[in-house]
Design a protein around this motif. Structure first.
Motif, PDB file in Angstrom:
ATOM      1  N   UNK A   9       0.816  -1.209   0.000  1.00  0.00           N
ATOM      2  CA  UNK A   9       0.000   0.000   0.000  1.00  0.00           C
ATOM      3  C   UNK A   9       0.849   1.258   0.000  1.00  0.00           C
ATOM      4  N   UNK A  10       1.918   1.239   0.799  1.00  0.00           N
ATOM      5  CA  UNK A  10       2.817   2.398   0.861  1.00  0.00           C
ATOM      6  C   UNK A  10       3.544   2.618  -0.471  1.00  0.00           C
ATOM      7  N   UNK A  11       3.886   1.508  -1.136  1.00  0.00           N
ATOM      8  CA  UNK A  11       4.581   1.628  -2.420  1.00  0.00           C
ATOM      9  C   UNK A  11       3.697   2.213  -3.512  1.00  0.00           C
ATOM     10  N   UNK A  12       2.385   2.147  -3.318  1.00  0.00           N
ATOM     11  CA  UNK A  12       1.448   2.678  -4.307  1.00  0.00           C
ATOM     12  C   UNK A  12       1.205   4.186  -4.148  1.00  0.00           C
ATOM     13  N   UNK A  13       1.743   4.749  -3.077  1.00  0.00           N
ATOM     14  CA  UNK A  13       1.557   6.189  -2.880  1.00  0.00           C
ATOM     15  C   UNK A  13       2.311   6.980  -3.954  1.00  0.00           C
ATOM     16  N   UNK A  14       1.690   8.023  -4.445  1.00  0.00           N
ATOM     17  CA  UNK A  14       2.242   8.760  -5.581  1.00  0.00           C
ATOM     18  C   UNK A  14       3.508   9.543  -5.239  1.00  0.00           C
ATOM     19  N   UNK A  15       3.588  10.068  -4.017  1.00  0.00           N
ATOM     20  CA  UNK A  15       4.713  10.939  -3.685  1.00  0.00           C
ATOM     21  C   UNK A  15       5.815  10.221  -2.901  1.00  0.00           C
TER      22      UNK A  15
END
Length: 202
Positions: A9-15
């Motif tokens: 989930x964290x890896x999918x964050x855009x920034x």
């Protein structure tokens, strides 16, 4: 799985920063390694339970077999500044399945390295048996746990190990007993633990 879901989930964050991507990828790899170990251990112990394993026994040189074990852990011991010492006669032979018995001893040595910073593996020929012992200088096993450590998935309330899955020692015991051997544990708090395996000579 829960940890992997969080990291994913964290890896999918855009920034997300590149350094964070590497950190979460490394953490995910650790969790995948744990899952692989769990699945492999479950498969092995289930195959042994089901009687679907045919032990390919032969006369094996114990010194050579235990040098293989030492080699398996040499890098880890060096990285963690721990000592792994072998001691025993060169000529001792044991009628066993080398791969399966090495798996059992590997599991015991792995536990020993997690407990202490010095591990001694010794072997000798008795009048009617071959004995292999693994001794560490760790914190020892609490008396409350001694009768339970070979139970599957057993986790001590005194243990500092949060990563273990409780299958290494049960698997080792199952393999040793499949070789008509016995395994015993002797431990003293603050001084260390010794696992002793005895295999009757046919």
């Amino acid at each position: 799985l829960a940890a992997l879901n969080i990291y994913n989930g964290l890896l999918h964050e855009e920034d997300i920063e590149a350094s964070s991507v590497k950190e979460f990828a490394d953490l995910s790899e650790q969790e995948l390694d744990r899952m692989e170990t769990l699945v492999q251990s479950l498969l092995k112990i289930t195959r042994l339970d089901a009687g679907s394993v045919t032990l390919e026994k032969g006369a094996e040189n114990v010194a050579d077999m235990l040098r293989d074990v030492e080699l398996h852990f040499a890098y880890r011991a060096k990285q963690e500044h721990k000592e792994l010492v072998l001691s025993g006669p060169e000529e001792v032979l044991l009628f066993c399945d080398r791969d399966w018995l090495t798996e059992a001893i590997d599991n015991i040595v792995k536990n020993a390295l997690e407990s202490g910073d010095a591990v001694h593996i010794t072997w000798k020929a008795l009048p009617n048996a071959v004995q292999i012992a693994v001794k560490d200088n760790g914190c020892g096993i609490h008396p409350e746990d001694l009768h339970h450590i070979f139970k599957r998935f057993y986790r001590s309330r005194f243990s500092q190990d949060k990563q273990g899955i409780g299958l290494g020692l049960p698997l080792a015991k199952t393999i040793v007993e499949a070789h008509s051997g016995t395994i015993e544990v002797d431990s003293e708090l603050g001084k260390g633990t010794t696992f002793t395996m005895n295999f009757l000579i046919p």
